[in-house]
Design a protein around this motif. Structure first.
Motif, mmCIF file in Angstrom:
data_model
loop_
_atom_site.group_PDB
_atom_site.id
_atom_site.type_symbol
_atom_site.label_atom_id
_atom_site.label_comp_id
_atom_site.label_asym_id
_atom_site.label_seq_id
_atom_site.Cartn_x
_atom_site.Cartn_y
_atom_site.Cartn_z
ATOM 1 N N GLU A 1 0.805 2.660 -10.661
ATOM 2 C CA GLU A 1 0.982 2.441 -9.232
ATOM 3 C C GLU A 1 0.329 3.560 -8.426
ATOM 4 O O GLU A 1 -0.318 3.326 -7.411
ATOM 5 N N GLY A 2 0.488 4.811 -8.893
ATOM 6 C CA GLY A 2 -0.115 5.937 -8.195
ATOM 7 C C GLY A 2 -1.627 5.883 -8.210
ATOM 8 O O GLY A 2 -2.286 6.211 -7.225
ATOM 9 N N VAL A 3 -2.180 5.459 -9.357
ATOM 10 C CA VAL A 3 -3.633 5.337 -9.464
ATOM 11 C C VAL A 3 -4.142 4.260 -8.514
ATOM 12 O O VAL A 3 -5.147 4.441 -7.815
ATOM 13 N N GLU A 4 -3.438 3.136 -8.458
ATOM 14 C CA GLU A 4 -3.848 2.045 -7.564
ATOM 15 C C GLU A 4 -3.775 2.482 -6.106
ATOM 16 O O GLU A 4 -4.654 2.166 -5.299
ATOM 17 N N HIS A 5 -2.744 3.268 -5.758
ATOM 18 C CA HIS A 5 -2.610 3.764 -4.393
ATOM 19 C C HIS A 5 -3.787 4.673 -4.038
ATOM 20 O O HIS A 5 -4.367 4.582 -2.945
ATOM 21 N N ALA A 6 -4.138 5.563 -4.989
ATOM 22 C CA ALA A 6 -5.268 6.464 -4.751
ATOM 23 C C ALA A 6 -6.563 5.677 -4.587
ATOM 24 O O ALA A 6 -7.414 6.024 -3.744
ATOM 25 N N GLU A 7 -6.716 4.597 -5.374
ATOM 26 C CA GLU A 7 -7.918 3.765 -5.266
ATOM 27 C C GLU A 7 -7.991 3.106 -3.889
ATOM 28 O O GLU A 7 -9.059 2.991 -3.285
ATOM 29 N N LYS A 8 -6.840 2.663 -3.396
ATOM 30 C CA LYS A 8 -6.832 2.010 -2.082
ATOM 31 C C LYS A 8 -7.140 3.022 -0.970
ATOM 32 O O LYS A 8 -7.837 2.699 -0.003
ATOM 33 N N LEU A 9 -6.613 4.236 -1.109
ATOM 34 C CA LEU A 9 -6.949 5.266 -0.123
ATOM 35 C C LEU A 9 -8.438 5.571 -0.156
ATOM 36 O O LEU A 9 -9.078 5.771 0.875
ATOM 37 N N ARG A 10 -9.002 5.595 -1.369
ATOM 38 C CA ARG A 10 -10.433 5.839 -1.510
ATOM 39 C C ARG A 10 -11.225 4.718 -0.833
ATOM 40 O O ARG A 10 -12.256 4.949 -0.201
ATOM 41 N N GLN A 11 -10.704 3.475 -0.952
ATOM 42 C CA GLN A 11 -11.374 2.329 -0.316
ATOM 43 C C GLN A 11 -11.295 2.453 1.213
ATOM 44 O O GLN A 11 -12.276 2.198 1.915
#
Length: 1058
Positions: free
Chosen positions: A444-454
């Motif tokens: 979940e944390g990795v996905e959140h970081a990916e979305k912030l990167r997006q």
């Protein structure tokens, strides 16, 4: 020494000649226009004209200047105004233009103050005074999209004018929502009168300026020329704010056309003369939404290239001189003007008669009266959305900053300042490296970081914020009580919020090209006649054009690009958008009214597809196959869905690998914080293809591989929920959209399986998209009428207004013909006066019987729409009464489908049982086989008037319906050289129009209205105009309604003009 000259005529009778002094710089005196008028004054035989000359004016003392009865004197470059004032004080001649007020004309502050003093409307404005360049002023604030002056805020677009009226460098600043930039207006240089500077966003600071609201005039400026208080001549020209190209005739003269002034405008002309004490005066008029404003006063000005105006001006000046110096003499105009004998006849241009064109010919007496087109926007990038829950304090603080500190209020971020704040915070929160996922708990944390990167990548895209295609919503979800900063008590504070970033949907270079090309097609084909017929109609105020757009940036830019092609404009889209396109989101945006019905349709559609059920016949038959529930869905839809998912995963994985490569390069160059240079095309839609990016193996446009991967990953995730083993059929149109975009714009990436995915997605989308607007004809009609209700109401108002106007013109022409026949038969004046009285003509005659001084008409509260008209007495056109109304509505796919569904299924309503469809059976079959109304698809309604039919005959007004599928051509359908060329341009051709009626059929406006009325918003429900309509042109009686629109010179000479 007296000034009056005494001459003897042939009978020896003494006749005094009034001496007129012309104390003007020689450059002005010897201009063609001044020469024409002075020659006419001389021809009356009542005046002696004395030109002072530059040497006398500049070098000689005033005591030696010629003595005169009347003086023409006005300022121009190098003119000694104070010296002329001293001469006038010494000799006391009658002054046509008083000299002291001419000082005011050099200062725009003084001009506006004087105008306001006399109650003459001016645009909203404020002054910024600086004692030295770049002086800091505490009352002046500049932000990205507005300036604030002493608390008054002027939002872009606004106008910046130097206080010095002799400085003609005027700037218009455009909002970031329209792409930003500045247009500089200047005195004509060759064929240019303005230049657009996309990179300039800050106002000037080197001097003192007047800031005023930008008034949209539909691309036309009006110049008014007064001669005395009772006479004004007006001419329209193309406004320099549109594209800056000066329209010229074959002789190199700027093209202008005389127009009629409304009664309030006539009063304004009189007031300007009185306010500045200038009998001969020119000023600029801005017309907007039924109101008129004066924005500049020029002083002494004459019309160029108008023999009728020269006649009028000479006659009015003669009367001024005689009234001032010889009031005992008659100022009546002689029956034959002395210079008329040898005057050359002016050539006259005409338009060929306009016929039907598409549906066959209905006789030479038929005229095109109205064109209404509803048009979908052009090719765009895929629309995107990122949703993530945020708990970071930096992001929560931004939400509180822009929602007024209210913990439970949501915030929308669109402005450049707001988005920059968000980007700054996001950059600090995005990790520099991507950690490998070690366990499911960290997923979940990795996905959140990916979305912030997006989010960061989206905000950095293009290097400059444009609210026209990026917006962020922050909505608080959870709160907690915390101690107040002052330690007294507690307050609520959000601890979690939902962030929704919407982006994409930008008009592409292909979309802009398509819109311009369609505009050119309309210019050459929708308006039959000569190739330049539309442009001539438009420039002569006989083409009433209004362009409306929804609030979406891609729709607005499509409208601007179309206008550029339609009116043969040049340059950037931003000035065209601001000048010509009006936003109306209530009519052209939103699906809220039909959201429940659309959810029902989607649920039923999902049931049909996922269950593998066969489509259900309601009233279906081989003759009417379109009456089936879910018609168009492939019979094997349930089998195609798993294939769609598999192929989507295949494409997504390839894009993931490309994105990883790009990310590695970013890390190596440490360019996370680098901002690429600003490129205006990101906001406006690309003007051409990124050849360098394509050669480098990068995606077309501004999308990088990181965003491209995010786009495909979201589709993969949303299309099929693996945990619940559930398909989401609402994602099918989005998969199809992305496939088509990448095949068209990113074919050079050679994504394996993309073409196969496109074919599967297209087969499913061809069934899904039309059924989202109703699973069967009755539901399509219900949904369509809810979505397009306001648009349908406006279309009926447009057609109804056109019909009423055309009937009024015809009635007036009949009255004119009857009056002419009475006079031709030699009947007495009493009969003529009775007829005039019968028709409501209560106008009084004037000594200036043949001059352009129109009388005021009665007010008409029922007037729906202000009409500005060509002045037929000055216009050099054969058909000054011809008038075409054009209304263009640019919108999205939903409104095109809705309008089309109402047109073809309106007869299914219970109130219209037994009626035939407005659309013929052949066209219903073609529409049934038309799966997609693609980019630039359109519906056109044209109204024709047949003058041979009686006014009350319904067949006098015929409606013609056509539609186009737009750029509906699979990239795989053609393999010829044309297709190769189109692929290289990354665009697709727009299909030509198709008839919705049989050739030779006759749809009357009366029947059209009867069939559409049950689904249209009633006229009385439309909100009243924000500004009152200008009274005139359509008062209650026929003759009064249009007396100013028709040349009455032969039958009943009237003063015309002011």
């Amino acid at each position: 020494m007296g000034a009056t000259v005494v001459e003897r005529d042939e009978d020896g009778v003494g006749r005094k000649r009034i001496k007129i002094g012309v104390c003007v710089m020689e450059k002005k005196v010897f201009s063609a226009t001044m020469g024409q008028i002075l020659d006419r004054l001389q021809a009356f035989g009542e005046f002696e004209i004395k030109v002072f000359g530059d040497k006398v004016i500049l070098e000689d003392p005033i005591e030696s200047w010629p003595v005169c009865d009347c003086l023409i004197a006005f300022y121009s470059s190098g003119y000694p105004l104070e010296k002329a004032e001293a001469y006038a004080a010494l000799r006391k001649p009658y002054l046509v233009n008083e000299l002291d007020p001419q000082h005011l004309l050099h200062d725009r502050r003084m001009v506006y103050e004087r105008l306001e003093m006399f109650g003459i409307p001016v645009p909203e404005y404020a002054l910024v005074h600086r004692d030295f360049p770049c002086q800091e002023l505490d009352y002046f604030i500049e932000e990205d999209d507005f300036v604030e002056i002493r608390g008054r805020r002027f939002w872009k677009p606004f106008v910046e004018k130097p206080i010095d009226a002799d400085d003609h460098r005027i700037m218009i600043y455009y909002p970031s929502s329209a792409g930003g930039g500045m247009k500089e207006l200047f005195r004509k240089v060759g064929n240019r009168s303005s230049e657009f500077h996309p990179e300039v966003r800050r106002v000037r600071r080197e001097g003192s300026y007047l800031y005023e609201e930008f008034i949209s005039t539909g691309g036309t400026d009006v110049k008014v020329y007064t001669v005395g208080h009772e006479y004004a001549h007006a001419e329209a020209r193309k406004s320099p704010v549109v594209d800056g190209v000066v329209m010229r005739n074959p002789d190199g003269k700027e093209i202008r056309y005389p127009v009629l002034l409304t009664p309030p405008e006539k009063q304004m002309a009189r007031d300007v003369c009185i306010a500045f004490r200038q009998a001969v005066c020119g000023f600029d008029l801005l017309r907007c939404e039924g109101r008129s404003y004066v924005c500049d006063v020029n002083g002494w000005s004459f019309v160029k290239n108008s023999h009728k105006y020269y006649d009028d001006a000479a006659c009015v000046l003669r009367k001024l001189f005689l009234d001032a110096k010889a009031p005992h003499l008659s100022s009546a105009i002689p029956p034959t003007l002395p210079w008329k004998v040898n005057e050359p006849v002016q050539p006259s241009e005409g338009l060929t008669r306009q016929g039907s064109g598409i549906n066959g010919t209905f006789g030479q007496s038929e005229e095109l009266r109205c064109v209404i087109a509803v048009i979908r926007h052009g090719d765009r990038t895929p629309k995107q959305k990122v949703k993530l829950r945020v708990t970071e304090e930096k992001l929560l603080n931004i939400m509180l900053k822009y929602n007024g500190g209210r913990p439970r209020a949501e915030t929308k971020l669109k402005s450049a300042v707001q988005l920059q704040d968000l980007l700054d915070a996001t950059r600090m929160l995005v990790p520099r490296t991507r950690p490998d996922r070690e366990s499911d708990s960290e997923a979940e944390g990795v996905e959140h970081a990916e979305k912030l990167r997006q989010v960061k990548a989206v905000l950095e895209e293009g290097g400059h914020f444009s609210g026209i295609y990026r917006k962020v919503q922050l909505k608080p979800l959870k709160w907690e009580k915390v101690a107040k900063n002052d330690g007294e008590g507690e307050e609520e504070r959000p601890v979690e919020a939902l962030m929704v970033l919407k982006y994409g949907g930008v008009l592409t270079h292909a979309g802009r090209m398509q819109a311009e090309e369609l505009g050119r097609y309309f210019r050459n084909n929708i308006y039959p006649g000569e190739g330049t017929g539309l442009l001539r109609l438009h420039s002569t105020y006989r083409h009433d054009l209004k362009i409306y757009s929804s609030d979406e940036g891609r729709v607005q830019m499509s409208a601007a690009a179309f206008a550029k092609g339609l009116l043969d404009l040049e340059g950037q889209l931003t000035p065209i958008l601001v000048s010509l396109v009006s936003k109306d989101s209530s009519m052209l945006d939103g699906l809220e009214n039909a959201s429940n019905e659309m959810e029902e349709a989607k649920a039923r559609l999902n049931e049909i597809i996922t269950s593998g059920a066969k489509t259900v016949h309601e009233n279906g038959s081989p003759e009417f196959p379109w009456m089936i529930d879910g018609v168009g869905l492939p019979p094997n839809a349930s089998e195609l869905l798993p294939k769609l998912v598999t192929l989507t995963k295949k494409v997504t994985e390839q894009v993931r690998l490309l994105a990883m490569d790009e990310d590695e390069k970013l890390k190596e160059t440490n360019s996370y914080d680098a901002i690429p240079p600003y490129d205006q095309a990101r906001a406006l839609g690309k003007t051409n293809i990124d050849v360098d990016r394509i050669a480098a193996g990068l995606p077309c446009g501004s999308e990088g591989f990181l965003l491209m991967y995010a786009r495909w990953k979201k589709l993969e995730r949303d299309l099929y929920n693996e945990r619940k083993e559930r398909f989401d059929i609402t994602q099918i149109p989005d998969v199809y959209d992305s496939c088509k975009y990448d095949l068209l714009h990113n074919a050079h990436l050679n994504l394996d399986g993309l073409d196969e995915l496109f074919k599967v997605a297209q087969e499913l989308a061809d069934g899904v998209i039309p059924n989202e607007y109703g699973i069967n004809p009755k539901q399509k009609l219900k949904i369509g009428s809810k979505i397009a209700r306001r648009l349908l109401g406006k279309i009926l108002i447009d057609l109804g207004n056109t019909r009423e106007e055309a009937i009024s013109v015809a009635e007036l022409k009949n009255s004119h013909d009857n009056l002419s026949s009475i006079i031709t038969r030699g009947e007495d004046a009493e009969a003529k006066s009775k007829l005039l009285h019968k028709n409501g003509d209560t106008k009084k005659s004037s000594t200036l019987s043949d001059l352009s001084v129109d009388q005021d008409g009665d007010e008409d509260d029922d007037d729906k729409e202000t009409q500005y008209r060509l002045d037929p007495k000055y216009a050099n056109v054969k058909t000054p009464d011809r008038h075409v109304r054009t209304r263009l509505y640019f919108t999205s796919e939903s409104h095109i489908h809705s309008l089309m569904n109402v047109l073809r299924y309106c007869n299914l309503d219970e109130s219209l049982q037994g009626e035939e469809s407005l659309v013929c059976h052949n066209a219903l079959e073609r529409l049934y086989k038309t799966k997609e109304l693609d980019y630039m698809s359109y519906v056109v309604l044209r109204m024709f008037e047949n003058a041979e039919m009686a006014l009350e005959d319904p067949k006098r007004f015929r409606i013609e319906l056509t539609f186009s599928r737009g750029a509906d051509l699979s990239p795989f359908e053609k393999k010829d050289s044309e297709a190769v060329s189109l692929h290289q341009e990354h665009t697709l051709p727009i299909m030509g129009p198709e008839r919705l009626q049989e050739i030779g059929s006759y749809l009357t406006f009366k029947r059209m209205e009867q069939m559409i009325r049950p689904f249209a918003m009633p006229a009385e429900d439309f909100p009243p105009s924000a500004t009152p309509a200008v009274p005139d042109y359509f008062p209650r009686t026929v003759f009064d309604r249009l007396v100013n629109l028709w040349p009455f010179r032969q039958a009943a000479p009237q003063p015309n003009g002011k």
